[in-house]
Scaffold this motif. Structure first.
Motif, PDB file in Angstrom:
ATOM      1  N   HIS A  63       0.832  -1.208   0.000  1.00  0.00           N
ATOM      2  CA  HIS A  63       0.000   0.000   0.000  1.00  0.00           C
ATOM      3  C   HIS A  63       0.865   1.256   0.000  1.00  0.00           C
ATOM      4  CE1 HIS A  63      -4.082  -1.722   1.593  1.00  0.00           C
ATOM      5  NE2 HIS A  63      -3.658  -2.320   0.498  1.00  0.00           N
ATOM      6  N   TRP A  64       1.998   1.165   0.679  1.00  0.00           N
ATOM      7  CA  TRP A  64       2.863   2.338   0.791  1.00  0.00           C
ATOM      8  C   TRP A  64       3.615   2.612  -0.500  1.00  0.00           C
ATOM      9  CZ3 TRP A  64       2.540   5.865   4.432  1.00  0.00           C
ATOM     10  CH2 TRP A  64       1.861   5.535   5.606  1.00  0.00           C
ATOM     11  N   ILE A  65       3.698   1.643  -1.386  1.00  0.00           N
ATOM     12  CA  ILE A  65       4.257   1.916  -2.714  1.00  0.00           C
ATOM     13  C   ILE A  65       3.329   2.875  -3.461  1.00  0.00           C
ATOM     14  CG2 ILE A  65       4.905   0.894  -4.928  1.00  0.00           C
ATOM     15  CD1 ILE A  65       5.667  -1.639  -3.447  1.00  0.00           C
ATOM     16  N   ALA A  66       2.015   2.598  -3.390  1.00  0.00           N
ATOM     17  CA  ALA A  66       1.047   3.491  -4.042  1.00  0.00           C
ATOM     18  C   ALA A  66       1.038   4.869  -3.382  1.00  0.00           C
ATOM     19  CB  ALA A  66      -0.345   2.861  -3.989  1.00  0.00           C
ATOM     20  N   LEU A  67       1.079   4.899  -2.052  1.00  0.00           N
ATOM     21  CA  LEU A  67       1.085   6.198  -1.358  1.00  0.00           C
ATOM     22  C   LEU A  67       2.356   6.987  -1.674  1.00  0.00           C
ATOM     23  CD1 LEU A  67      -0.358   5.122   2.119  1.00  0.00           C
ATOM     24  CD2 LEU A  67      -1.510   6.431   0.327  1.00  0.00           C
ATOM     25  N   GLY A  68       3.491   6.300  -1.728  1.00  0.00           N
ATOM     26  CA  GLY A  68       4.736   6.976  -2.084  1.00  0.00           C
ATOM     27  C   GLY A  68       4.725   7.490  -3.506  1.00  0.00           C
ATOM     28  N   ALA A  71       2.596  10.631  -3.475  1.00  0.00           N
ATOM     29  CA  ALA A  71       3.318  11.722  -2.802  1.00  0.00           C
ATOM     30  C   ALA A  71       4.431  12.275  -3.693  1.00  0.00           C
ATOM     31  CB  ALA A  71       3.893  11.222  -1.480  1.00  0.00           C
ATOM     32  N   THR A  72       5.120  11.398  -4.412  1.00  0.00           N
ATOM     33  CA  THR A  72       6.190  11.858  -5.297  1.00  0.00           C
ATOM     34  C   THR A  72       5.633  12.713  -6.432  1.00  0.00           C
ATOM     35  OG1 THR A  72       7.471   9.873  -4.779  1.00  0.00           O
ATOM     36  CG2 THR A  72       8.118  11.106  -6.735  1.00  0.00           C
ATOM     37  N   PHE A  73       4.509  12.280  -7.015  1.00  0.00           N
ATOM     38  CA  PHE A  73       3.882  13.078  -8.072  1.00  0.00           C
ATOM     39  C   PHE A  73       3.443  14.442  -7.543  1.00  0.00           C
ATOM     40  CE2 PHE A  73       3.214   9.445 -11.042  1.00  0.00           C
ATOM     41  CZ  PHE A  73       3.630  10.095 -12.192  1.00  0.00           C
ATOM     42  N   ILE A  74       2.862  14.453  -6.335  1.00  0.00           N
ATOM     43  CA  ILE A  74       2.397  15.717  -5.765  1.00  0.00           C
ATOM     44  C   ILE A  74       3.560  16.678  -5.544  1.00  0.00           C
ATOM     45  CG2 ILE A  74       1.376  16.744  -3.690  1.00  0.00           C
ATOM     46  CD1 ILE A  74      -0.429  14.312  -3.504  1.00  0.00           C
ATOM     47  N   ALA A  75       4.704  16.143  -5.139  1.00  0.00           N
ATOM     48  CA  ALA A  75       5.869  17.003  -4.932  1.00  0.00           C
ATOM     49  C   ALA A  75       6.542  17.386  -6.250  1.00  0.00           C
ATOM     50  CB  ALA A  75       6.875  16.290  -4.014  1.00  0.00           C
ATOM     51  N   TRP A  76       6.469  16.505  -7.238  1.00  0.00           N
ATOM     52  CA  TRP A  76       7.195  16.730  -8.487  1.00  0.00           C
ATOM     53  C   TRP A  76       6.490  17.734  -9.397  1.00  0.00           C
ATOM     54  CZ3 TRP A  76       7.435  12.938 -13.155  1.00  0.00           C
ATOM     55  CH2 TRP A  76       8.398  13.396 -14.071  1.00  0.00           C
ATOM     56  N   LEU A  77       5.182  17.680  -9.469  1.00  0.00           N
ATOM     57  CA  LEU A  77       4.465  18.524 -10.431  1.00  0.00           C
ATOM     58  C   LEU A  77       4.717  20.018 -10.217  1.00  0.00           C
ATOM     59  CD1 LEU A  77       1.077  16.598 -10.816  1.00  0.00           C
ATOM     60  CD2 LEU A  77       3.015  16.688 -12.406  1.00  0.00           C
ATOM     61  N   PRO A  78       4.600  20.555  -8.996  1.00  0.00           N
ATOM     62  CA  PRO A  78       4.895  21.995  -8.849  1.00  0.00           C
ATOM     63  C   PRO A  78       6.354  22.332  -9.087  1.00  0.00           C
ATOM     64  CG  PRO A  78       4.446  20.989  -6.710  1.00  0.00           C
ATOM     65  CD  PRO A  78       4.087  19.981  -7.737  1.00  0.00           C
ATOM     66  N   VAL A 112      15.827  16.932 -13.934  1.00  0.00           N
ATOM     67  CA  VAL A 112      16.342  15.757 -13.219  1.00  0.00           C
ATOM     68  C   VAL A 112      16.459  16.060 -11.723  1.00  0.00           C
ATOM     69  CG1 VAL A 112      18.387  14.298 -12.893  1.00  0.00           C
ATOM     70  CG2 VAL A 112      17.508  14.725 -15.193  1.00  0.00           C
ATOM     71  N   VAL A 113      16.949  17.266 -11.398  1.00  0.00           N
ATOM     72  CA  VAL A 113      17.065  17.659  -9.992  1.00  0.00           C
ATOM     73  C   VAL A 113      15.689  17.725  -9.332  1.00  0.00           C
ATOM     74  CG1 VAL A 113      17.742  19.531  -8.453  1.00  0.00           C
ATOM     75  CG2 VAL A 113      19.252  18.871 -10.329  1.00  0.00           C
ATOM     76  N   ALA A 114      14.705  18.306 -10.055  1.00  0.00           N
ATOM     77  CA  ALA A 114      13.354  18.392  -9.507  1.00  0.00           C
ATOM     78  C   ALA A 114      12.765  17.006  -9.281  1.00  0.00           C
ATOM     79  CB  ALA A 114      12.464  19.204 -10.446  1.00  0.00           C
ATOM     80  N   PHE A 115      13.001  16.103 -10.227  1.00  0.00           N
ATOM     81  CA  PHE A 115      12.496  14.733 -10.087  1.00  0.00           C
ATOM     82  C   PHE A 115      13.164  14.016  -8.916  1.00  0.00           C
ATOM     83  CE2 PHE A 115      12.901  10.205 -11.478  1.00  0.00           C
ATOM     84  CZ  PHE A 115      11.586   9.856 -11.216  1.00  0.00           C
ATOM     85  N   ALA A 116      14.458  14.223  -8.761  1.00  0.00           N
ATOM     86  CA  ALA A 116      15.174  13.579  -7.654  1.00  0.00           C
ATOM     87  C   ALA A 116      14.689  14.109  -6.304  1.00  0.00           C
ATOM     88  CB  ALA A 116      16.674  13.795  -7.809  1.00  0.00           C
ATOM     89  N   LEU A 117      14.476  15.420  -6.199  1.00  0.00           N
ATOM     90  CA  LEU A 117      13.970  15.984  -4.941  1.00  0.00           C
ATOM     91  C   LEU A 117      12.583  15.446  -4.604  1.00  0.00           C
ATOM     92  CD1 LEU A 117      15.090  19.724  -5.246  1.00  0.00           C
ATOM     93  CD2 LEU A 117      16.067  17.949  -3.772  1.00  0.00           C
ATOM     94  N   ALA A 118      11.738  15.313  -5.620  1.00  0.00           N
ATOM     95  CA  ALA A 118      10.410  14.753  -5.385  1.00  0.00           C
ATOM     96  C   ALA A 118      10.508  13.297  -4.947  1.00  0.00           C
ATOM     97  CB  ALA A 118       9.560  14.872  -6.644  1.00  0.00           C
ATOM     98  N   GLY A 119      11.453  12.541  -5.534  1.00  0.00           N
ATOM     99  CA  GLY A 119      11.648  11.157  -5.123  1.00  0.00           C
ATOM    100  C   GLY A 119      12.101  11.046  -3.680  1.00  0.00           C
ATOM    101  N   VAL A 120      12.983  11.946  -3.267  1.00  0.00           N
ATOM    102  CA  VAL A 120      13.425  11.954  -1.870  1.00  0.00           C
ATOM    103  C   VAL A 120      12.243  12.236  -0.941  1.00  0.00           C
ATOM    104  CG1 VAL A 120      14.849  13.180  -0.190  1.00  0.00           C
ATOM    105  CG2 VAL A 120      15.800  12.564  -2.404  1.00  0.00           C
ATOM    106  N   ALA A 121      11.390  13.194  -1.329  1.00  0.00           N
ATOM    107  CA  ALA A 121      10.235  13.538  -0.491  1.00  0.00           C
ATOM    108  C   ALA A 121       9.262  12.364  -0.383  1.00  0.00           C
ATOM    109  CB  ALA A 121       9.524  14.762  -1.060  1.00  0.00           C
ATOM    110  N   GLY A 122       8.959  11.724  -1.506  1.00  0.00           N
ATOM    111  CA  GLY A 122       8.054  10.577  -1.464  1.00  0.00           C
ATOM    112  C   GLY A 122       8.640   9.403  -0.706  1.00  0.00           C
ATOM    113  N   GLY A 123       9.931   9.148  -0.894  1.00  0.00           N
ATOM    114  CA  GLY A 123      10.573   8.069  -0.152  1.00  0.00           C
ATOM    115  C   GLY A 123      10.634   8.339   1.339  1.00  0.00           C
ATOM    116  N   TYR A 124      10.825   9.599   1.706  1.00  0.00           N
ATOM    117  CA  TYR A 124      10.853   9.945   3.126  1.00  0.00           C
ATOM    118  C   TYR A 124       9.497   9.671   3.778  1.00  0.00           C
ATOM    119  CZ  TYR A 124      11.438  12.623   7.412  1.00  0.00           C
ATOM    120  OH  TYR A 124      11.486  12.987   8.732  1.00  0.00           O
TER     121      TYR A 124
END
Length: 199
Positions: A63-68, A71-78, A112-124
């Motif tokens: 379930h947390w894969i879907a939630l992550g 969350a990553t998309f929500i952080a990445w889009l802006p 790439v930097v924006a995508f990586a930051l969003a990935g860190v946020a979703g993984g956190y």
């Protein structure tokens, strides 16, 4: 009227010294030991059962894969919108022939930097609140986001060729999984009371 014998009203909670309490079960007329005090009656407080404090830990890890992913998309889009808006302005101001190439390289790098930051946020998020989920689920969520973004770019029909698209998929999945794995590790370290058994 003759004076009759005076009657005394009984006092609540009172009694003659040495008289046993009805709760003590002592015989009438038996005096309590000298210097002894009556022990207060013990009262048991009702125990309130906790109502779902560990609700997050009861979720299956997948379930947390879907939630992550969400969350990553929500952080990445802006972040992506802000980066592309700034780069579009730079592209409009460029007048010579070499400027567009530099701007396009900057566009790729900053995205790439924006995508990586969003990935860190979703993984956190997965690592911090994921219960039994851990680094593996965090990395999986980043890989899912990268795959969806790659499929979206592929649907737009940008000319890259089969080999180019395959390499782009590998690079995006690697970046997304690595960034989310790092975020999940940071989230596990931030858990209060020590992290549960998570991968």
């Amino acid at each position: 009227m003759g004076d009759g014998p005076k009657r005394r009203l009984p006092l609540v909670g009172g009694g003659a010294p040495g008289a046993p309490s009805p709760r003590s079960g002592g015989a009438p007329g038996a005096a309590s030991p000298r210097g002894a005090t009556a022990a207060p009656e013990k009262r048991k407080l009702p125990v309130l059962q906790s109502g779902g404090d560990d609700e997050g830990e009861d979720r299956p890890p997948w379930h947390w894969i879907a939630l992550g992913t969400v969350a990553t998309f929500i952080a990445w889009l802006p972040l992506a919108g802000l980066v592309n808006m700034l780069l579009r302005r730079m592209l409009e101001r460029a007048g010579d022939a070499e400027a567009p190439i530099q701007v396009r390289l900057a566009m790729v790098g900053l995205n790439v930097v924006a995508f990586a930051l969003a990935g860190v946020a979703g993984g956190y998020l997965v690592g911090r609140f994921g219960g039994r989920a851990g680094r593996r689920e965090a990395a999986a969520s980043g890989a899912v986001v990268a795959t969806l973004a790659w499929a979206l770019a592929l649907s737009e029909g940008a000319p890259a060729g089969a080999l180019g698209w395959a390499l782009l998929l590998i690079v995006m999945v690697a970046i997304g999984a690595a960034a989310s794995y790092a975020g999940g590790s940071a989230g596990l370290r931030g858990r209060s009371g020590g992290a549960p058994k998570a991968r």
